[in-house]
Design a protein around this motif. Structure first.
Motif, mmCIF file in Angstrom:
data_model
loop_
_atom_site.group_PDB
_atom_site.id
_atom_site.type_symbol
_atom_site.label_atom_id
_atom_site.label_comp_id
_atom_site.label_asym_id
_atom_site.label_seq_id
_atom_site.Cartn_x
_atom_site.Cartn_y
_atom_site.Cartn_z
ATOM 1 N N SER A 1 21.933 32.303 -15.512
ATOM 2 C CA SER A 1 20.728 31.703 -14.939
ATOM 3 C C SER A 1 19.946 32.709 -14.107
ATOM 4 C CB SER A 1 21.098 30.485 -14.088
ATOM 5 O OG SER A 1 19.933 29.837 -13.621
ATOM 6 N N THR B 1 20.293 31.963 -23.877
ATOM 7 C CA THR B 1 19.416 31.106 -23.074
ATOM 8 C C THR B 1 17.978 31.579 -23.145
ATOM 9 O OG1 THR B 1 21.263 30.702 -21.563
ATOM 10 C CG2 THR B 1 19.080 30.090 -20.798
ATOM 11 N N GLN C 1 19.637 25.341 -19.891
ATOM 12 C CA GLN C 1 20.699 25.949 -19.089
ATOM 13 C C GLN C 1 21.913 25.028 -18.940
ATOM 14 O OE1 GLN C 1 18.883 28.582 -15.663
ATOM 15 N NE2 GLN C 1 17.734 26.671 -15.801
ATOM 16 N N TRP D 1 26.064 25.815 -18.775
ATOM 17 C CA TRP D 1 26.843 25.540 -17.569
ATOM 18 C C TRP D 1 28.029 24.617 -17.887
ATOM 19 C CZ3 TRP D 1 21.640 24.641 -14.769
ATOM 20 C CH2 TRP D 1 21.247 25.817 -14.102
#
Length: 447
Positions: A235, A366, A397, A401
């Motif tokens: 991220s 991503t 995202q 995760w």
């Protein structure tokens, strides 16, 4: 063969060598992050859409990730000094080419060369930390490496934005490439691979290479490190390297100056979280995986608050967002401390190479998905993106995760079982807050 120590470990020479390696890593982060604020200019210069813009960074990171295992093998064979010098040559050539090319394919090739050089830097510096510092020093020095290296991202924010406006594209990137020549001289004169006379880089025979890699990969601690790098790191990388600046400007309606300032705040906050995590990891080695997961949860909260809003977020919430996202960088560094527990020194390069694939593989996937979602929602291009487009795009995202947390918990259990079986007493030592010094491979190490 008994190793004869000829230099002090953890003393002045170690800090000098680390300082040179750190400067090279700082330059690598600068080169890597330069498109974070130059993305909109790159879209204009090369007349490209969001998917093509993402390709710049995705390919750069794809090259970086793909080279980690080969670089790890070469690192164990030739040592940190040779790899740092090779990385500097490639990064300098790639950034210099990027300054002058005007076609999109040539620019993509230049970024790929830059990514190849970047791939050699970080794991080389981490190997220097492993051999030149004491076991209790290493977690803090590892965190210092990550957080100080992120100063390169600070330089790639407002100062680079200013230079691009004042000097233009070509002169800015050409000047940036020249720093590599200075650091090549420093590396040649000051960097040494080991404090021991009898320990050079491990000579990895080609016939034994496959077996050695299978042993490293078969160790669940290696995969625990990889997923601990994968989950918190992407991220911050995605936000700082490519999509954060457009998200803040196009999606949240900030000025370019305000967006650059927030990127600097984000990078500066790395220092705070890095020092805290370095202390926690040293005190609580048994709970390192849970520390990583805790940081990811802290990141999830402000992202959810921002993405659920149908209007631009207030500045205070954006500050919280960038600070929480920044914590992912230092949290990913915990992965290399985990690897040190499961891997002997002679195979550290290979293991760290595998671990380093994690976060950058997640980052490139991503980045690519964000670009695809933006183009699917808004075919009109960069100038037409709005808040709703970015809300959908940045939500990808959550997939990474969730998957990463599951894998961390899975391999934490396997890793602890492995230590109990192969190294009796290691888990109890970690529970007491004592570092476990790996004694070397046993016959069952890679099982």
């Amino acid at each position: 063969m008994t190793r004869r120590q000829i230099h002090d470990i953890g003393k002045r020479r170690a800090w000098v060598i680390w300082g040179v390696g750190l400067a090279i890593y700082l330059l690598a982060v600068f080169h890597r992050s330069s498109l974070g604020v130059a993305g909109l200019l790159a879209a204009e210069r090369f007349d490209i859409d969001a998917t093509q813009l993402a390709l710049f960074t995705v390919l750069q990171l794809a090259v970086y990730a793909a080279m980690q295992v080969p670089v790890g093998v070469l690192l164990d064979r030739f040592g940190s000094r040779a790899m740092l010098l090779t990385g500097l040559v490639l990064m300098t050539a790639g950034q210099l080419a990027f300054a002058f090319v005007e076609s999109f394919p040539a620019a993509v090739l230049a970024r790929a060369v830059l990514g190849a050089g970047d791939a050699m830097v970080f794991v080389s510096v981490i190997r220097l930390v492993s051999v030149w510092f004491l076991v209790r020093q290493a977690p803090v020095v590892t965190q210092l490496t990550g957080l100080t290296g992120q100063l390169g991202a600070i330089v790639a924010a407002a100062p680079l934005s200013w230079a691009l406006n004042q000097l233009g594209w070509t002169r800015t990137f050409a000047l940036a490439s020249c720093v590599g020549f200075v650091l090549m001289i420093a590396a040649l004169l000051l960097v040494k691979d080991s404090p021991y006379a009898s320990t050079g880089p491990t000579r990895v025979k080609l016939r034994a290479l496959t077996r050695a890699l299978q042993t490293v990969w078969g160790n669940p601690g290696t995969r625990l490190g990889m997923w601990s790098h994968f989950t918190p790191q992407f991220s911050a990388t995605v936000f700082g390297m490519l999509w954060g600046f457009p998200f803040l400007v196009r999606g949240q309606g900030l000025s370019e100056q305000a967006a650059s300032t927030l990127l600097m705040v984000m990078t500066g906050f790395v220092v705070v979280t890095g020092l805290l995590l370095g202390w926690l990891v040293g005190r609580l080695p048994y709970y390192r995986s849970y520390i990583v997961i805790g940081v990811v949860v802290i990141m999830l909260v402000p992202w959810t608050a921002v993405l659920l809003r149908e209007t631009p977020a207030p500045m205070w919430l954006l500050v919280v967002l960038v600070c929480a996202t920044a914590a992912g960088g230092p949290a990913s560094m915990v992965a290399f401390d985990l690897t040190r527990t499961f891997t002997p020194q002679e195979s550290m390069g290979r293991a760290n190479g595998v671990v380093n694939v994690g976060g950058f593989a997640a980052s490139l996937m991503t980045m690519a998905l964000v670009g695809v979602v933006l183009d699917l929602r808004q075919p009109a291009g960069m100038d037409a993106y709005d808040l709703d487009d970015f809300r959908w795009a940045m939500s990808v995202q959550y997939l990474f995760w969730a998957f990463g947390i599951v894998q961390i918990l899975r391999y934490r259990r396997r890793g602890l079982d492995h230590l109990r079986r192969v190294h009796p007493g290691a888990v109890e030592s970690l529970r007491r807050g004592e570092p476990f010094v790996h004694p070397g491979f046993s016959d069952r190490e890679g099982v």
